[in-house]
Design an enzyme around this catalytic site. Structure first.
Site, mmCIF file in Angstrom:
data_model
loop_
_atom_site.group_PDB
_atom_site.id
_atom_site.type_symbol
_atom_site.label_atom_id
_atom_site.label_comp_id
_atom_site.label_asym_id
_atom_site.label_seq_id
_atom_site.Cartn_x
_atom_site.Cartn_y
_atom_site.Cartn_z
ATOM 1 C CG ASP A 172 50.177 3.679 5.414
ATOM 2 O OD1 ASP A 172 50.283 3.740 4.182
ATOM 3 O OD2 ASP A 172 49.872 4.668 6.100
ATOM 4 C CE1 TYR A 264 50.702 5.340 -4.626
ATOM 5 C CE2 TYR A 264 49.836 3.720 -3.084
ATOM 6 C CZ TYR A 264 50.151 5.032 -3.394
ATOM 7 O OH TYR A 264 49.905 6.022 -2.482
#
EC number: 3.2.1.-
Length: 445
Positions: A172, A264
């Site tokens: 997600d 990330y």
């Protein structure tokens, strides 16, 4: 319209209450006959189950059956969908992953670096065993897997179940990032359509399109996000570490001027800076245990003691968070054959034509009753290709190490990871991680 039977695998998770709420909100488009919660932690699941009884009595009275169990046969028999969200070792093992990594001068993170490697070697055996059990009792059900680290888990499921197109691996995080973009633009995420390529937790948006007009908002977003913005989205992302993550996006956008990065990537492009921001005595795992997880269970206990939700401050709303929305929307798309576009982790097979064909890429796919159909990306520039090939080699070697019980492959994987690199450090990390993960990892020789 058919009514479906589903099992939430990891029924005691802190994410399950939102998922149950989303199933209530989606009941017209995705009607259910039966919901099963399965977990090997009976006490946690008992709390979620008792909360679910109250929720469904008030918001989904037409639901015929709600059960929670630790028995695999009872959980998995004759289901249409399994929604998997397991965490092998729970948050206490995440804490060890993060703190061991920091002890050796590497960043401590859940799914990236040495922490993600350790988590992957715990997750893969557990996920494989569960899928085998699900297939024993429901050979044709859809298995929608959220379990992290999704990249390593997806690589493993591809190898162990190579022809099972009903296993779909998702994450997600790109959707959470799109919530930020939508808020910046004054729109809703569902108004936008992404073009995206990469690996899980390792990708880039190339376009953010308006579904109605076709306008590409990416240039506008890049200009806005070059300066940190404070955007109010779901409560989870207002926590200190998440706010810091979204604020750091501006650094990446200023340094790399082509696309919009997955958040990330900060761990891979700035590993020393990320490590130096972390507290080796109090990591993100501690923050979650003391914050979101504790609050979630306290809220359920209060609802159980009240015996109701209607007329209290816990009244159900449409805002349930992207984690719950995404997996339920995916199940709905399959059930209704909508052919909507989702970002899915799937085997490349030429979708990105200048990287390895067997790479498990995260790309836009049409999803319907026949499964996943990736949309062509084409060639990508050398910088992104190089990063992806290196990261995928790490992911492959991590799965090799797990499935073969190979110490040598484990060492090679860690040395390839951009957050580790140093062989001597990797050896010391492995020594401590092997000791910490006894009973979870397959033995390495």
């Amino acid at each position: 319209m058919k009514k479906y039977s589903i099992c939430i695998v990891g029924g005691g998770s802190r994410y399950t209450p939102d998922m149950l709420a989303m199933l209530c909100n989606q009941k017209e488009r995705f009607p259910l006959r039966k919901i099963v919660l399965y977990d090997n932690e009976s006490e946690r699941q008992e709390t979620v189950g008792n909360y679910a009884k109250i929720l469904f009595k008030e918001y989904y009275p037409e639901l015929e059956e709600v059960i929670w169990t630790t028995d695999e046969k009872e959980a998995f028999e004759d289901i249409d969908f399994a929604l998997m969200q397991i965490r092998a070792g729970r948050l206490k093992m995440r804490e060890k992953d993060e703190k061991i990594s920091l002890k050796h001068g590497c960043l401590g993170q859940e799914t990236c670096g040495a922490g993600g490697f350790a988590y992957g070697l715990r997750s893969v055996p557990a996920v494989i065993d569960l899928i085998k059990s699900i297939r024993t009792y429901s050979p044709k059900c859809w298995i929608l897997n959220y379990s992290n680290p999704a990249a390593i888990v997806a690589e493993a499921t591809k190898r162990v179940f190579p022809n099972d197109y009903r296993i779909i691996n998702i994450c997600d995080m790109p959707i959470a990032i799109m919530d930020i973009y939508a808020a910046v633009l004054g729109l809703k995420r569902r108004d936008l359509e992404p073009k995206y390529f990469g690996l899980n937790h390792f990708g880039w948006f190339t376009h953010i399109l308006d579904k109605k007009t076709g306008e590409n908002y990416l240039p506008k977003l890049r200009e806005i996000l070059k300066t940190p913005v404070d955007v109010q989205t779901e409560p989870l992302f207002q926590e200190k570490s998440w706010k810091s993550t979204f604020e750091f996006m501006s650094q990446m956008i200023n340094d790399y001027d082509e696309y919009l990065p997955n958040t990330y990537l900060q761990y891979y492009l700035y590993p020393a800076k990320m490590r130096n921001k972390e507290n080796p005595e109090y990591t993100r795992a501690n923050e979650v245990m003391d914050g979101n997880e504790k609050e979630t269970y306290e809220r359920m206990h209060k609802i159980i003691s009240l015996g109701k939700i209607h007329g209290t401050k816990y009244e159900l709303t449409s805002d349930v968070g992207c984690h719950a929305e995404y997996i339920v929307d995916l199940a709905t798309a399959i059930a209704n054959n909508t052919n909507e576009i989702f970002l899915i982790i799937t085997e490349n097979k030429g979708t990105i034509n200048n990287v390895s064909k067997d790479m498990m890429v995260e790309v836009p796919c049409r999803v319907g009753s026949n499964g996943v159909e990736p949309l062509v990306v084409g060639s990508i520039p050398a910088f992104y290709k190089g990063l992806m090939e290196n990261q995928y080699a790490y992911e492959k070697l991590s799965v090799d190490a797990c499935l073969e019980g190979s110490y040598q492959k484990a060492l090679q994987a860690l040395v390839l990871n951009r957050t580790v690199v140093n062989t001597d450090v990797a050896k010391e990390l492995l020594k401590d991680l092997i000791e910490a993960n006894k009973g979870y990892w397959n033995e390495l020789h």
